[in-house]
Design an enzyme around this catalytic site. Structure first.
Site, PDB file in Angstrom:
ATOM      1  N   SER A   1      -4.498   0.784  -5.769  1.00 58.27           N
ATOM      2  CA  SER A   1      -5.583   0.977  -4.788  1.00 58.27           C
ATOM      3  C   SER A   1      -6.695   1.214  -5.446  1.00 58.27           C
ATOM      4  CB  SER A   1      -5.481   2.731  -4.947  1.00 58.27           C
ATOM      5  OG  SER A   1      -6.414   3.265  -4.628  1.00 58.27           O
TER       6      SER A   1
ATOM      7  N   ARG B   1      -7.937   8.310  -6.067  1.00 57.45           N
ATOM      8  CA  ARG B   1      -6.367   7.264  -5.401  1.00 57.45           C
ATOM      9  C   ARG B   1      -5.929   6.761  -6.263  1.00 57.45           C
ATOM     10  NH1 ARG B   1      -7.125   4.785  -0.416  1.00 57.45           N
ATOM     11  NH2 ARG B   1      -8.734   7.210   0.411  1.00 57.45           N
TER      12      ARG B   1
ATOM     13  N   ILE C   1       4.856  -0.189  -7.432  1.00 56.71           N
ATOM     14  CA  ILE C   1       4.026   0.220  -7.207  1.00 56.71           C
ATOM     15  C   ILE C   1       2.896   0.530  -6.912  1.00 56.71           C
ATOM     16  CG2 ILE C   1       4.494  -1.790  -9.308  1.00 56.71           C
ATOM     17  CD1 ILE C   1       4.443  -4.245  -7.332  1.00 56.71           C
TER      18      ILE C   1
ATOM     19  N   ASN D   1      -1.748   8.726  -6.973  1.00 59.74           N
ATOM     20  CA  ASN D   1      -1.124   8.444  -6.956  1.00 59.74           C
ATOM     21  C   ASN D   1      -0.469   8.569  -8.114  1.00 59.74           C
ATOM     22  OD1 ASN D   1      -1.725   7.014  -4.484  1.00 59.74           O
ATOM     23  ND2 ASN D   1      -1.800   5.335  -5.178  1.00 59.74           N
TER      24      ASN D   1
ATOM     25  N   TYR E   1      -2.151 -14.058  -6.690  1.00 60.55           N
ATOM     26  CA  TYR E   1      -3.528 -13.374  -6.551  1.00 60.55           C
ATOM     27  C   TYR E   1      -4.516 -13.464  -6.944  1.00 60.55           C
ATOM     28  CZ  TYR E   1       0.818 -10.122  -5.670  1.00 60.55           C
ATOM     29  OH  TYR E   1       2.021  -9.162  -5.661  1.00 60.55           O
TER      30      TYR E   1
END
Length: 264
Positions: free
Chosen positions: A232, A237, A229, A241, A55
């Site tokens: 955002s 959000r 998981i 979530n 990532y």
């Protein structure tokens, strides 16, 4: 800092560790943005952060963790080794730890089966890293049941977790039961991408709980004890979530959502 804390509900791993069922996903969040997003998540009560070498945002997450000032034992941190890094397992983990500013990750995963193979020799290095205290728990991502069996046969060590793309439309009882039989926790990524947020069943259940369909999907994971998981970068959000983890679905509602599976 909020008083909300989503360290629980949690699931026990085969290492003896406890893994929060709600985590914060950081896939496709740039390093320059991930610090703020992680801060939002920690302030919202998330106590589980999921990242990966691939990532490219571990450093930003490490900075956010340091600035949050939370006790190390209060945060569950997952990272993953790219499949191309076979042969450089220890080096990869040490680099991740350096970027994250940690002495140990809570969970280290093989991100994909290298060359689509189980690759027990890599798993042996993961087992050593766990024995040496660099990773509290070890697992895999995107592995089949047969590939997991190959790792177990070669080393005697079962992965603690298999992180796979998961959601109501991908629900497969064979996978659920197979992982459970092996003592492997199912962790789902891309929960909203693997769902139709406008499905009438989800809409109806959401309305009855004064919730969003995204929150219902989070609640469904938690009720099944699937780790989820959601990702955002938007603070509202991220908060919304997380609230899904507190929604209590009935057995009938869970069955109705299971029934949305498109797996034949």
């Amino acid at each position: 800092m909020t008083t909300l804390d989503y360290a629980t509900p949690a699931v026990a791993l085969n290492s003896g560790a406890s893994m929060p069922l709600l985590g914060f996903g950081t896939w496709q969040i740039e390093d320059s943005e991930v610090g703020e997003a992680t801060r939002f998540a920690l302030e919202a009560g998330y106590r589980h952060i999921d990242t990966a070498t691939g990532y490219g945002n571990e450093a930003g997450i490490g900075k956010a963790l340091a600035e949050a000032g939370l006790p190390r034992d209060d945060i569950f941190v997952t990272t993953k080794m790219p499949p191309d890094n076979v042969g450089r397992e220890r080096q990869t983990l040490e680099e991740s730890l350096s970027k994250l500013g940690l002495d140990q990750v809570d969970l280290w995963l093989v991100h994909w089966p290298p060359n689509k193979q189980a690759t027990p020799e890599a798993w042996e290095e993961f087992v050593k890293a766990q024995q040496d205290g660099l990773a509290r728990s070890i697992g895999v991502s995107n592995y089949s049941l047969d590939q997991i069996d190959e790792l177990i046969k070669a080393t005697g060590v079962a992965p603690a977790v298999n992180q796979i793309k998961w959601g109501p439309s991908l629900f497969d009882a064979t996978i659920v039961d197979g992982l459970k039989d092996r003592g492997v926790v199912l962790e789902g990524y891309s929960p909203f991408r693997a769902s139709n947020l406008e499905d009438p069943t989800l809409v109806s259940i959401a309305e009855s709980h004064d919730a969003t369909t995204a929150q219902v999907i989070v609640a469904w994971h938690v009720k099944h004890e699937f780790v989820v998981i959601p990702k955002s970068t938007h603070q509202e959000r991220i908060v919304a979530n997380a609230a899904g983890a507190r929604i209590e679905l009935s057995a009938d509602e869970v069955s109705a959502i299971d029934g949305l599976s498109e797996v034949s």
